[in-house]
Scaffold this active site. Structure first.
Site, PDB file in Angstrom:
ATOM      1  CE  LYS A 111      -9.780  95.252 -31.666  1.00 51.48           C
ATOM      2  NZ  LYS A 111     -10.786  94.861 -32.632  1.00 51.48           N
ATOM      3  CE  LYS A 165      -9.614 103.370 -31.187  1.00 55.34           C
ATOM      4  NZ  LYS A 165      -9.822 102.065 -30.610  1.00 55.34           N
TER       5      LYS A 165
END
Ligand code: NAP
Length: 289
Positions: free
Chosen positions: A170, A238
């Site tokens: 990811k 983030k």
């Protein structure tokens, strides 16, 4: 199957609804009633704590925000870990740090509970249509057990390795997405400054080597200045933190990602945290005056 599901935001809600539509019994908990309500209306059963969710479920999914949120929901005072039965599985589909997911998996293993990290790509549309890309890390037999549920939520489902591998993949995904977003925004800006219609530019590029899902979807959002999320700037911030921390731990220079991270930092400072990350266009427009 009795399934626990925690995290009913832009991504989690449609993913959970697809599981309900497929005939599964859903148990859920949320810290705010209005985010959980649509699931209750669709037939899910509400519980008082994550621990109560885990006590009644065979498999629990989490789709919350960052690392500390996943730790809180799984390991916190009222977390899943306090209700979960040995032999059950916790699947975290949020995007968090690979090192944290390995730590959580180790703590669950001591209690006889398996974990998968299974972050996703494909946005709200993919979550709604059940066409997400799912990149899973963990034991093969656990992946095979959860796979029929992944197939309800996603289309391209790949077991990429052991614990943490899903989150590493990811992070790789976010490198490509971030640099492509930046590239598309720069192309739109250059076309405009030359008096060339960016709509025509996008149309001309879409089927060539510069074509991409980001050019198609986010390019359109940028041209229309449509920054309703989608994938929020604060989540992109983030994610780039996760990527750059991991790169630093592994002594990997990522100069391109670092530049995009600065653009996202500028958006955060300008108060644009809740906008869609296509707003990287705004940061560039501000730079260009
Ligand atoms: P979101 O709309 O902000 O939803 C997050 C959900 O998690 C909300 O229901 C929130 O509850 C809940 N939550 C967060 N922290 C919590 C905590 N500590 N305890 C209890 N509940 C908590 O975010 P999203 O866009 O669905 O993203 C979810 C995850 O998927 C993130 O890790 C994100 O990076 C990842 N992701 C997002 C996209 C996208 O396009 N949006 C794409 C791929 C991956 P409240 O309502 O109470 O805040």
């Amino acid at each position: 199957m009795k399934i626990g599901f925690i995290g009913t935001g832009i991504m989690g809600r449609p993913m959970a609804l697809n599981l309900i539509k497929a005939g599964h019994e859903l148990l859920t908990w949320g810290r705010r009633f209005d985010t959980v309500e649509p699931l209750l209306v669709a037939g899910a059963m509400g519980k008082g704590t994550p621990a109560e969710v885990a006590a009644s479920a065979e498999i629990c999914f989490t789709v919350v925000s960052g690392t500390s949120d996943v730790e809180q929901v799984i390991l916190g005072e009222r977390g899943l870990v306090h209700g979960v039965k040995p032999g059950s599985v916790i699947v975290d589909m949020s995007t968090i740090a690979p090192s944290a997911t390995r730590r959580i998996a180790a703590q669950l293993e001591v209690r006889g509970v398996d974990m998968l990290d299974a972050p996703v790509s494909g946005g709200q549309a993919g979550a709604t249509q059940g066409t997400l890309s799912i990149m899973a890390g963990g034991k093969t037999e656990v992946f095979e057990r959860v796979k029929p549920l992944f197939e309800i939520m996603g289309k391209n489902i790949v077991h990429v390795g052991d614990h943490g591998a899903g989150q590493v993949v990811k992070a790789c995904n976010q490198i490509v997405v971030s640099l492509t977003l930046q590239g598309v925004a720069e192309a739109i800006l250059l076309a405009r400054k030359n008096g060339v219609d960016p709509t025509k530019m996008r149309e001309a590029l879409l089927d060539g080597y510069a074509g991409s899902k980001i050019l198609e979807v986010h390019g359109l959002r940028m041209m229309n200045a449509d920054y309703k999320p989608g994938f929020k700037v604060k989540l992109h911030h983030k994610d780039l933190g996760i990527v750059l921390d991991n790169a630093s731990e592994n002594h990997v220079p990522l100069p391109g990602t670092a530049i995009v991270a600065q653009q996202i930092e500028a958006l955060m400072e300008a108060g644009d945290a809740e906008l869609d990350s296509a707003a990287i266009m705004l940061a560039l427009e501000r730079l260009a005056g």
